[in-house]
Design an enzyme around this catalytic site. Sequence first.
Site, PDB file in Angstrom:
ATOM      1  N   THR A   1      -0.046 109.422  -0.439  1.00  0.00           N
ATOM      2  CA  THR A   1       0.981 108.439  -0.612  1.00  0.00           C
ATOM      3  C   THR A   1       0.581 107.054   0.001  1.00  0.00           C
ATOM      4  O   THR A   1       0.696 106.364  -0.425  1.00  0.00           O
ATOM      5  CB  THR A   1       2.111 108.933  -0.498  1.00  0.00           C
ATOM      6  N   GLY A  14      20.724 103.444   2.417  1.00  0.00           N
ATOM      7  CA  GLY A  14      19.446 104.146   2.734  1.00  0.00           C
ATOM      8  C   GLY A  14      18.822 102.910   3.464  1.00  0.00           C
ATOM      9  O   GLY A  14      18.132 102.088   2.966  1.00  0.00           O
ATOM     10  N   GLY A  45      13.616 101.196   3.026  1.00  0.00           N
ATOM     11  CA  GLY A  45      14.669 100.514   2.803  1.00  0.00           C
ATOM     12  C   GLY A  45      14.450  98.913   3.620  1.00  0.00           C
ATOM     13  O   GLY A  45      14.098  97.764   2.644  1.00  0.00           O
ATOM     14  N   GLU A  80      11.832  98.137   5.251  1.00  0.00           N
ATOM     15  CA  GLU A  80      10.159  97.684   4.875  1.00  0.00           C
ATOM     16  C   GLU A  80      10.581  96.473   4.157  1.00  0.00           C
ATOM     17  O   GLU A  80       9.993  95.460   3.691  1.00  0.00           O
ATOM     18  CB  GLU A  80       8.860  98.003   5.301  1.00  0.00           C
ATOM     19  N   VAL A 114      26.440 106.788   0.142  1.00  0.00           N
ATOM     20  CA  VAL A 114      26.536 106.321  -1.674  1.00  0.00           C
ATOM     21  C   VAL A 114      26.938 108.198  -2.653  1.00  0.00           C
ATOM     22  O   VAL A 114      26.723 108.687  -1.740  1.00  0.00           O
ATOM     23  CB  VAL A 114      25.153 106.378  -1.957  1.00  0.00           C
ATOM     24  N   HIS A 119      -3.779  85.750  29.037  1.00  0.00           N
ATOM     25  CA  HIS A 119      -2.756  85.055  29.143  1.00  0.00           C
ATOM     26  C   HIS A 119      -3.238  84.099  28.504  1.00  0.00           C
ATOM     27  O   HIS A 119      -4.645  83.385  28.309  1.00  0.00           O
ATOM     28  CB  HIS A 119      -2.435  83.944  30.473  1.00  0.00           C
TER      29      HIS A 119
HETATM   30  P1  FAD Z   1      -0.083 112.027   1.354  1.00  0.00           P
HETATM   31  O1  FAD Z   1      -0.345 111.235   1.489  1.00  0.00           O
HETATM   32  O2  FAD Z   1       1.766 112.487   0.585  1.00  0.00           O
HETATM   33  O3  FAD Z   1      -1.023 112.756   0.063  1.00  0.00           O
HETATM   34  C1  FAD Z   1      -1.084 114.085  -0.324  1.00  0.00           C
HETATM   35  C2  FAD Z   1      -2.053 114.198  -1.681  1.00  0.00           C
HETATM   36  O4  FAD Z   1      -1.697 115.307  -2.118  1.00  0.00           O
HETATM   37  C3  FAD Z   1      -0.965 113.540  -2.677  1.00  0.00           C
HETATM   38  O5  FAD Z   1      -2.645 112.845  -3.593  1.00  0.00           O
HETATM   39  C4  FAD Z   1      -1.180 114.217  -3.517  1.00  0.00           C
HETATM   40  O6  FAD Z   1      -1.320 114.187  -5.141  1.00  0.00           O
HETATM   41  C5  FAD Z   1      -1.214 115.472  -3.560  1.00  0.00           C
HETATM   42  N1  FAD Z   1      -1.347 117.069  -3.794  1.00  0.00           N
HETATM   43  C6  FAD Z   1      -0.243 117.464  -4.158  1.00  0.00           C
HETATM   44  N2  FAD Z   1      -0.393 118.302  -4.377  1.00  0.00           N
HETATM   45  C7  FAD Z   1      -1.713 119.028  -5.286  1.00  0.00           C
HETATM   46  C8  FAD Z   1      -2.325 119.616  -5.409  1.00  0.00           C
HETATM   47  N3  FAD Z   1      -1.808 120.755  -5.733  1.00  0.00           N
HETATM   48  N4  FAD Z   1      -3.438 120.223  -5.748  1.00  0.00           N
HETATM   49  C9  FAD Z   1      -3.873 118.210  -6.074  1.00  0.00           C
HETATM   50  N5  FAD Z   1      -3.981 117.649  -4.993  1.00  0.00           N
HETATM   51  C10 FAD Z   1      -2.295 117.750  -4.425  1.00  0.00           C
HETATM   52  N6  FAD Z   1       3.386 106.369   7.396  1.00  0.00           N
HETATM   53  C11 FAD Z   1       2.799 105.339   8.271  1.00  0.00           C
HETATM   54  O7  FAD Z   1       2.577 106.220   9.605  1.00  0.00           O
HETATM   55  N7  FAD Z   1       2.735 103.997   8.601  1.00  0.00           N
HETATM   56  C12 FAD Z   1       2.967 103.017   7.400  1.00  0.00           C
HETATM   57  O8  FAD Z   1       3.477 102.045   7.639  1.00  0.00           O
HETATM   58  C13 FAD Z   1       4.082 103.872   6.357  1.00  0.00           C
HETATM   59  N8  FAD Z   1       4.471 103.108   5.243  1.00  0.00           N
HETATM   60  C14 FAD Z   1       4.732 104.084   4.305  1.00  0.00           C
HETATM   61  C15 FAD Z   1       5.749 103.018   3.276  1.00  0.00           C
HETATM   62  C16 FAD Z   1       5.335 103.414   2.284  1.00  0.00           C
HETATM   63  C17 FAD Z   1       6.061 103.343   0.974  1.00  0.00           C
HETATM   64  C18 FAD Z   1       6.074 105.501   2.156  1.00  0.00           C
HETATM   65  C19 FAD Z   1       6.217 105.974   0.811  1.00  0.00           C
HETATM   66  C20 FAD Z   1       5.531 106.019   3.121  1.00  0.00           C
HETATM   67  C21 FAD Z   1       4.981 105.502   3.799  1.00  0.00           C
HETATM   68  N9  FAD Z   1       4.096 105.854   5.432  1.00  0.00           N
HETATM   69  C22 FAD Z   1       3.809 105.192   6.400  1.00  0.00           C
HETATM   70  C23 FAD Z   1       4.444 107.541   5.465  1.00  0.00           C
HETATM   71  C24 FAD Z   1       3.310 107.979   4.925  1.00  0.00           C
HETATM   72  O9  FAD Z   1       2.629 107.422   3.413  1.00  0.00           O
HETATM   73  C25 FAD Z   1       3.168 110.017   5.053  1.00  0.00           C
HETATM   74  O10 FAD Z   1       3.070 110.094   5.971  1.00  0.00           O
HETATM   75  C26 FAD Z   1       1.446 110.294   4.660  1.00  0.00           C
HETATM   76  O11 FAD Z   1       1.149 109.439   3.291  1.00  0.00           O
HETATM   77  C27 FAD Z   1       1.843 111.399   5.061  1.00  0.00           C
HETATM   78  O12 FAD Z   1      -0.167 111.881   4.596  1.00  0.00           O
HETATM   79  P2  FAD Z   1      -0.204 113.315   3.888  1.00  0.00           P
HETATM   80  O13 FAD Z   1      -1.748 113.277   4.071  1.00  0.00           O
HETATM   81  O14 FAD Z   1       0.508 114.701   4.449  1.00  0.00           O
HETATM   82  O15 FAD Z   1       0.388 113.525   2.451  1.00  0.00           O
HETATM   83  P1  NAD Z   2      14.115 107.455   5.812  1.00  0.00           P
HETATM   84  O1  NAD Z   2      14.738 109.011   6.974  1.00  0.00           O
HETATM   85  O2  NAD Z   2      13.747 107.164   6.919  1.00  0.00           O
HETATM   86  O3  NAD Z   2      15.670 106.367   6.182  1.00  0.00           O
HETATM   87  C1  NAD Z   2      16.872 107.001   4.641  1.00  0.00           C
HETATM   88  C2  NAD Z   2      18.150 106.641   5.367  1.00  0.00           C
HETATM   89  O4  NAD Z   2      19.281 106.898   4.074  1.00  0.00           O
HETATM   90  C3  NAD Z   2      18.786 108.071   6.499  1.00  0.00           C
HETATM   91  O5  NAD Z   2      19.139 106.595   7.096  1.00  0.00           O
HETATM   92  C4  NAD Z   2      19.922 108.660   5.963  1.00  0.00           C
HETATM   93  O6  NAD Z   2      20.724 108.169   7.101  1.00  0.00           O
HETATM   94  C5  NAD Z   2      19.920 106.985   4.854  1.00  0.00           C
HETATM   95  N1  NAD Z   2      20.871 108.177   3.861  1.00  0.00           N
HETATM   96  C6  NAD Z   2      20.921 109.225   3.311  1.00  0.00           C
HETATM   97  N2  NAD Z   2      21.750 109.583   2.489  1.00  0.00           N
HETATM   98  C7  NAD Z   2      22.075 108.432   2.533  1.00  0.00           C
HETATM   99  C8  NAD Z   2      23.471 108.117   1.021  1.00  0.00           C
HETATM  100  N3  NAD Z   2      24.494 109.189  -0.037  1.00  0.00           N
HETATM  101  N4  NAD Z   2      24.204 107.349   1.330  1.00  0.00           N
HETATM  102  C9  NAD Z   2      23.693 106.306   2.494  1.00  0.00           C
HETATM  103  N5  NAD Z   2      22.760 106.487   2.802  1.00  0.00           N
HETATM  104  C10 NAD Z   2      22.212 107.474   2.978  1.00  0.00           C
HETATM  105  O7  NAD Z   2      13.994 107.561   5.077  1.00  0.00           O
HETATM  106  P2  NAD Z   2      12.682 107.068   4.111  1.00  0.00           P
HETATM  107  O8  NAD Z   2      13.301 105.211   4.618  1.00  0.00           O
HETATM  108  O9  NAD Z   2      12.820 107.290   2.811  1.00  0.00           O
HETATM  109  O10 NAD Z   2      11.074 107.363   4.725  1.00  0.00           O
HETATM  110  C11 NAD Z   2      11.070 108.332   4.125  1.00  0.00           C
HETATM  111  C12 NAD Z   2       9.171 108.312   4.913  1.00  0.00           C
HETATM  112  O11 NAD Z   2       8.218 107.941   5.241  1.00  0.00           O
HETATM  113  C13 NAD Z   2      10.259 108.832   6.566  1.00  0.00           C
HETATM  114  O12 NAD Z   2      10.572 109.510   7.427  1.00  0.00           O
HETATM  115  C14 NAD Z   2       8.964 107.555   7.033  1.00  0.00           C
HETATM  116  O13 NAD Z   2       8.254 108.267   8.365  1.00  0.00           O
HETATM  117  C15 NAD Z   2       8.032 107.529   5.918  1.00  0.00           C
HETATM  118  N6  NAD Z   2       7.398 105.780   5.885  1.00  0.00           N
HETATM  119  C16 NAD Z   2       7.059 104.980   7.410  1.00  0.00           C
HETATM  120  C17 NAD Z   2       6.856 103.966   7.124  1.00  0.00           C
HETATM  121  C18 NAD Z   2       6.050 103.335   8.508  1.00  0.00           C
HETATM  122  O14 NAD Z   2       5.510 103.898   9.548  1.00  0.00           O
HETATM  123  N7  NAD Z   2       6.012 102.528   8.847  1.00  0.00           N
HETATM  124  C19 NAD Z   2       7.143 103.142   6.423  1.00  0.00           C
HETATM  125  C20 NAD Z   2       7.623 103.903   5.323  1.00  0.00           C
HETATM  126  C21 NAD Z   2       8.371 105.061   5.406  1.00  0.00           C
END
Ligand code: FAD
Ligand code: NAD
Length: 466
Positions: free
Chosen positions: A40, A180, A185, A187, A237, A444
């Site tokens: 991801t 959410g 949301g 970012e 929602v 500084h």
């Molecule tokens: P993942 O990165 O989800 O990787 C899991 C992998 O396993 C995937 O490639 C999947 O295809 C693979 N997989 C699943 N099942 C199987 C299977 N059976 N066989 C083979 N492969 C499989 N976190 C931050 O710290 N900073 C950020 O700025 C940040 N920004 C984010 C922005 C967005 C839009 C999103 C959605 C998430 C963000 N996150 C951020 C969260 C971060 O991406 C996740 O916490 C992180 O990727 C988790 O890592 P992971 O290795 O546990 O799993």
């Molecule tokens: P989140 O848990 O951060 O936020 C989801 C929000 O949706 C909550 O505030 C919740 O109250 C609200 N919500 C839930 N159901 C609702 C409803 N029916 N109506 C209105 N509001 C509702 O989840 P996210 O933003 O989807 O992010 C998922 C994960 O990805 C997070 O755990 C985050 O740590 C990770 N992530 C991290 C970064 C980063 O580190 N910069 C960036 C993106 C994502």
Amino acid sequence: MQYDVTVIGSGPGGYVAAIRCAQLGMKTALIEKYDTFGGTCLNVGCIPSKALLDSSEHYHNATHTFETHGIDIKGDIKVNLPQMIKRKDEVVKQTTEGIVYLMKKNKITTYKGVGAFKDKNTIKITKSDGVEEITTKNVIIATGSKPTALPFIKIDKERIITSTEALKMKEVPKQLILIGGGVIGLELGSVYARLGSKVTVVEFMDSIIPTMDRALGKELQKSLTKIGFEFHFQTKVTGAIVKGKEVTVSAETADGKKVEFKGDYCIVAVGRKAFTDGLGLENIGLKADQRGKIAVDKHLQTSVSGIYAIGDVIDGAMLAHKAEEEGTFVAETIAGQKPHINYNLIPGVVYTWPEVAGVGQTEEQLKASGKAYKAGNFPFKALGRARASMDVDGFVKVLADKTTDEILGVHIIGARAADMIAAAVTAMEFRASAEDVSRMSHAHPTYMEAVKEACLAATENRPIHI
Ligand code: FAD
Ligand code: NAD
């Protein structure tokens, strides 16, 4: 056995675990079901979102701050969204290809296919060209997470979308609705608000980023309102439908009033759910809980010996750096070492502008635990460096133990907070007092001077510049 360790999933948890296992001399395999490595985070999360955040911030500055800086750009400044998305795709490509290089460098055998347990030492890999089985002494499950769906909303991936589609939009929304007000949301909403969208946040809780120190959410709300965000809190929602090019989101306020929001696009960002589908957990006697999470002990080992799980698929913050720490931790555990993770000191960052970052205890947590503490605040507007760059929004808040002066929490909203928080983590890992930090030389002019000043404020209430 063919392998000492097999890692399933190549996200930041999985690929880091694989590298550390290989570094420690273990014969390692990595299985990934998608075409590219990185999970991801590298493909549809951290990296692409930051690429678009950076591009949109350049546009925002070109249209809002260049003139004041004395830079005249002749003619219309236009957004070229296809180019912005193309650049983002190139950043993703370079980054995911980097993982291929790292796998080769560390002599890790990689498999493209879906990995599933046949038994605890046999993994069946379903590939595009057939099925292969490998045998292994240990397995690290790193299968990550997927966006949570709301059962009453159909995500058509055109108008009602998740973060994944929001990273490859074909046009800038006129009116974007965010279900959410969490990290995703805010970012992705920031990206499109900077490009000109009106953004409406419909949030169930009473504030944005409610798990961080509450002062941060309040301040961030002010900054985001300035760039076109509108917030509806305590609003749940209940549905969303698409008619032609219009999305209507229905919701209910805390006092039971029914409300509607209309826009041309809607991002559903209500959290993420651990992903274990197709993993064959039942074949080894494991079961994910309701949220899809796998239970682990303090060694991150499941109830089956030799089977570990890390990252988003287990409890805790869904963050890439948390997953990475756990990958290293498990590799070292398997190698017989005694590693340690300090979960209290995993920083949280939101890459809006200003950026938001926090580590350690929030003021709300300290109050709830009854811990005696003192707080020191310092606003960026009192800092020469911030005035020079015109990034004067935000502050640093340092929370320290009232008796010992040990730093218990650092909470920053401001330019470059994401990078500054690392210094707070370092100080806190070494159990520094606020006075320790306040007596260290900070270059500084830098933004970090605000941390020094907040420490001065916390330790003896004697900041220099306010
Ligand atoms: P993942 O990165 O989800 O990787 C899991 C992998 O396993 C995937 O490639 C999947 O295809 C693979 N997989 C699943 N099942 C199987 C299977 N059976 N066989 C083979 N492969 C499989 N976190 C931050 O710290 N900073 C950020 O700025 C940040 N920004 C984010 C922005 C967005 C839009 C999103 C959605 C998430 C963000 N996150 C951020 C969260 C971060 O991406 C996740 O916490 C992180 O990727 C988790 O890592 P992971 O290795 O546990 O799993
Ligand atoms: P989140 O848990 O951060 O936020 C989801 C929000 O949706 C909550 O505030 C919740 O109250 C609200 N919500 C839930 N159901 C609702 C409803 N029916 N109506 C209105 N509001 C509702 O989840 P996210 O933003 O989807 O992010 C998922 C994960 O990805 C997070 O755990 C985050 O740590 C990770 N992530 C991290 C970064 C980063 O580190 N910069 C960036 C993106 C994502």
